[in-house]
Design a protein around this motif. Sequence first.
Motif, PDB file in Angstrom:
ATOM      1  N   ASP A   4      -0.356   6.581 -11.924  1.00 23.94           N
ATOM      2  CA  ASP A   4      -0.808   6.394 -13.301  1.00 23.94           C
ATOM      3  C   ASP A   4      -0.599   4.964 -13.799  1.00 23.94           C
ATOM      4  O   ASP A   4      -0.837   4.669 -14.966  1.00 23.94           O
ATOM      5  CB  ASP A   4      -0.087   7.369 -14.231  1.00 23.94           C
ATOM      6  N   SER A   5      -0.181   4.076 -12.905  1.00 20.94           N
ATOM      7  CA  SER A   5       0.082   2.699 -13.291  1.00 20.94           C
ATOM      8  C   SER A   5      -1.192   1.861 -13.208  1.00 20.94           C
ATOM      9  O   SER A   5      -2.037   2.064 -12.321  1.00 20.94           O
ATOM     10  CB  SER A   5       1.149   2.082 -12.385  1.00 20.94           C
ATOM     11  N   ALA A   6      -1.313   0.886 -14.108  1.00 19.17           N
ATOM     12  CA  ALA A   6      -2.460  -0.015 -14.094  1.00 19.17           C
ATOM     13  C   ALA A   6      -2.405  -0.985 -12.924  1.00 19.17           C
ATOM     14  O   ALA A   6      -3.391  -1.674 -12.639  1.00 19.17           O
ATOM     15  CB  ALA A   6      -2.520  -0.794 -15.413  1.00 19.17           C
ATOM     16  N   THR A   7      -1.262  -1.035 -12.226  1.00 19.12           N
ATOM     17  CA  THR A   7      -1.113  -1.991 -11.127  1.00 19.12           C
ATOM     18  C   THR A   7      -1.482  -1.405  -9.769  1.00 19.12           C
ATOM     19  O   THR A   7      -1.375  -2.098  -8.760  1.00 19.12           O
ATOM     20  CB  THR A   7       0.337  -2.510 -11.062  1.00 19.12           C
ATOM     21  N   VAL A   8      -1.891  -0.153  -9.710  1.00 15.57           N
ATOM     22  CA  VAL A   8      -2.274   0.449  -8.432  1.00 15.57           C
ATOM     23  C   VAL A   8      -3.749   0.854  -8.470  1.00 15.57           C
ATOM     24  O   VAL A   8      -4.269   1.264  -9.502  1.00 15.57           O
ATOM     25  CB  VAL A   8      -1.386   1.664  -8.076  1.00 15.57           C
ATOM     26  N   THR A   9      -4.399   0.707  -7.318  1.00 12.72           N
ATOM     27  CA  THR A   9      -5.829   0.983  -7.215  1.00 12.72           C
ATOM     28  C   THR A   9      -6.102   1.861  -6.005  1.00 12.72           C
ATOM     29  O   THR A   9      -5.661   1.549  -4.893  1.00 12.72           O
ATOM     30  CB  THR A   9      -6.624  -0.329  -7.059  1.00 12.72           C
ATOM     31  N   SER A  10      -6.836   2.941  -6.204  1.00 17.34           N
ATOM     32  CA  SER A  10      -7.188   3.825  -5.096  1.00 17.34           C
ATOM     33  C   SER A  10      -8.203   3.134  -4.186  1.00 17.34           C
ATOM     34  O   SER A  10      -9.216   2.612  -4.651  1.00 17.34           O
ATOM     35  CB  SER A  10      -7.775   5.134  -5.636  1.00 17.34           C
ATOM     36  N   GLY A  59       1.117  -4.629  -8.339  1.00 16.15           N
ATOM     37  CA  GLY A  59       2.158  -5.130  -9.221  1.00 16.15           C
ATOM     38  C   GLY A  59       3.058  -6.139  -8.525  1.00 16.15           C
ATOM     39  O   GLY A  59       3.195  -6.140  -7.297  1.00 16.15           O
ATOM     40  N   ALA A  60       3.682  -6.999  -9.304  1.00 16.33           N
ATOM     41  CA  ALA A  60       4.514  -8.057  -8.737  1.00 16.33           C
ATOM     42  C   ALA A  60       5.786  -7.531  -8.097  1.00 16.33           C
ATOM     43  O   ALA A  60       6.361  -8.175  -7.215  1.00 16.33           O
ATOM     44  CB  ALA A  60       4.863  -9.077  -9.824  1.00 16.33           C
ATOM     45  N   THR A  61       6.243  -6.349  -8.535  1.00 14.34           N
ATOM     46  CA  THR A  61       7.476  -5.775  -8.005  1.00 14.34           C
ATOM     47  C   THR A  61       7.225  -4.352  -7.523  1.00 14.34           C
ATOM     48  O   THR A  61       6.265  -3.697  -7.937  1.00 14.34           O
ATOM     49  CB  THR A  61       8.578  -5.743  -9.078  1.00 14.34           C
ATOM     50  N   ASN A  62       8.105  -3.870  -6.673  1.00  9.83           N
ATOM     51  CA  ASN A  62       7.988  -2.497  -6.197  1.00  9.83           C
ATOM     52  C   ASN A  62       8.100  -1.491  -7.337  1.00  9.83           C
ATOM     53  O   ASN A  62       7.433  -0.455  -7.336  1.00  9.83           O
ATOM     54  CB  ASN A  62       9.064  -2.213  -5.150  1.00  9.83           C
ATOM     55  N   TYR A  63       8.934  -1.809  -8.325  1.00  8.04           N
ATOM     56  CA  TYR A  63       9.124  -0.855  -9.421  1.00  8.04           C
ATOM     57  C   TYR A  63       7.881  -0.714 -10.292  1.00  8.04           C
ATOM     58  O   TYR A  63       7.667   0.321 -10.914  1.00  8.04           O
ATOM     59  CB  TYR A  63      10.320  -1.245 -10.283  1.00  8.04           C
ATOM     60  N   TYR A 118       0.848  -1.192   0.000  1.00  2.57           N
ATOM     61  CA  TYR A 118       0.000   0.000   0.000  1.00  2.57           C
ATOM     62  C   TYR A 118       0.882   1.241   0.000  1.00  2.57           C
ATOM     63  O   TYR A 118       2.036   1.202   0.460  1.00  2.57           O
ATOM     64  CB  TYR A 118      -0.929   0.029   1.224  1.00  2.57           C
ATOM     65  N   GLY A 119       0.339   2.327  -0.517  1.00  2.19           N
ATOM     66  CA  GLY A 119       1.066   3.586  -0.517  1.00  2.19           C
ATOM     67  C   GLY A 119       0.118   4.756  -0.356  1.00  2.19           C
ATOM     68  O   GLY A 119      -0.954   4.774  -0.980  1.00  2.19           O
ATOM     69  N   PHE A 120       0.491   5.708   0.508  1.00  2.37           N
ATOM     70  CA  PHE A 120      -0.309   6.920   0.688  1.00  2.37           C
ATOM     71  C   PHE A 120       0.349   8.027  -0.119  1.00  2.37           C
ATOM     72  O   PHE A 120       1.467   8.449   0.165  1.00  2.37           O
ATOM     73  CB  PHE A 120      -0.395   7.304   2.159  1.00  2.37           C
ATOM     74  N   SER A 121      -0.367   8.492  -1.154  1.00  3.30           N
ATOM     75  CA  SER A 121       0.194   9.430  -2.125  1.00  3.30           C
ATOM     76  C   SER A 121      -0.258  10.852  -1.825  1.00  3.30           C
ATOM     77  O   SER A 121      -1.437  11.103  -1.541  1.00  3.30           O
ATOM     78  CB  SER A 121      -0.253   9.029  -3.535  1.00  3.30           C
TER      79      SER A 121
END
Length: 262
Positions: free
Chosen positions: A178-184, A146-150, A124-127
């Motif tokens: 803006d990545s397809a691997t992150v969800t709000s 996503g499978a990796t942190n990058y 998880y990340g707080f942006s």
Amino acid sequence: MKTFKVLAAVVALGSSISAHAYQINDEYVGSKDHGYGDVIGDVSKFDVKGIDVSVSGTVLTVDVYTNFVNNVGIFNNNVTSTTLSQKKGIAFGDLFLSSSWNPYGDADTGYKEDRHRTGTKWTYGFSLDDRWSSTGGEGALYELNGATNYENAYLSNDYINGRYATYRHGQEVAVKTDSATVTSVGSGSWLVDTVNGKVSFTFDIAGTDLVKGDEIAFHWGMTCGNDTIEGKVPFSVPEPGALALMGLGLAAVGLRRRKQAA
């Protein structure tokens, strides 16, 4: 050794803690220190001292104590890349979280081999809405799938122009919103407190996998990664039944006092 303090009752993690007895002390160095050790460059500008976490139900308030609160936007002429934003200067990084902390390397050396490709997979990340703000603003909590942190995060390398600066490489500093691997999955706020030397993040983790574990790990650094902190704190959310029993108990005490007063 990390220093933890756990408070009783509904507030699971202490907020009334001495400013010098952090729940997470900054004993993490991370990769590519270029021989500087914990802080690359001027300690008075970049030093991170520690993290305190307080909990109210499922709402977290994470206080990161750092000298950087008085230095946002420094080195704006020749350091920061403009590929991510037209704004320049070193900025506040996002806050990364996970249900477990698995740093790579040796604690005695500050996990100097730990970076985005090794160690903890942040989930998880707080942006931050405007990481160059000197006062704070709004923020959003993202699930990182996503499978990796990058796949999920921008690195210090994405913000800093290495031709002009020495900085800590390979550190996750911002959610790739803006990545397809992150969800709000939620929202919150953040505040810069220059008087007490901290930046605070407040957000609700209800409905996330973070509430299912017994600890939460954190990772934070400014966008250059000149000082980065990682660590974990114990975590628990009171069961609904326990809260109900507590409410009944308090009601019973109040009723008895009213009868005695009568």
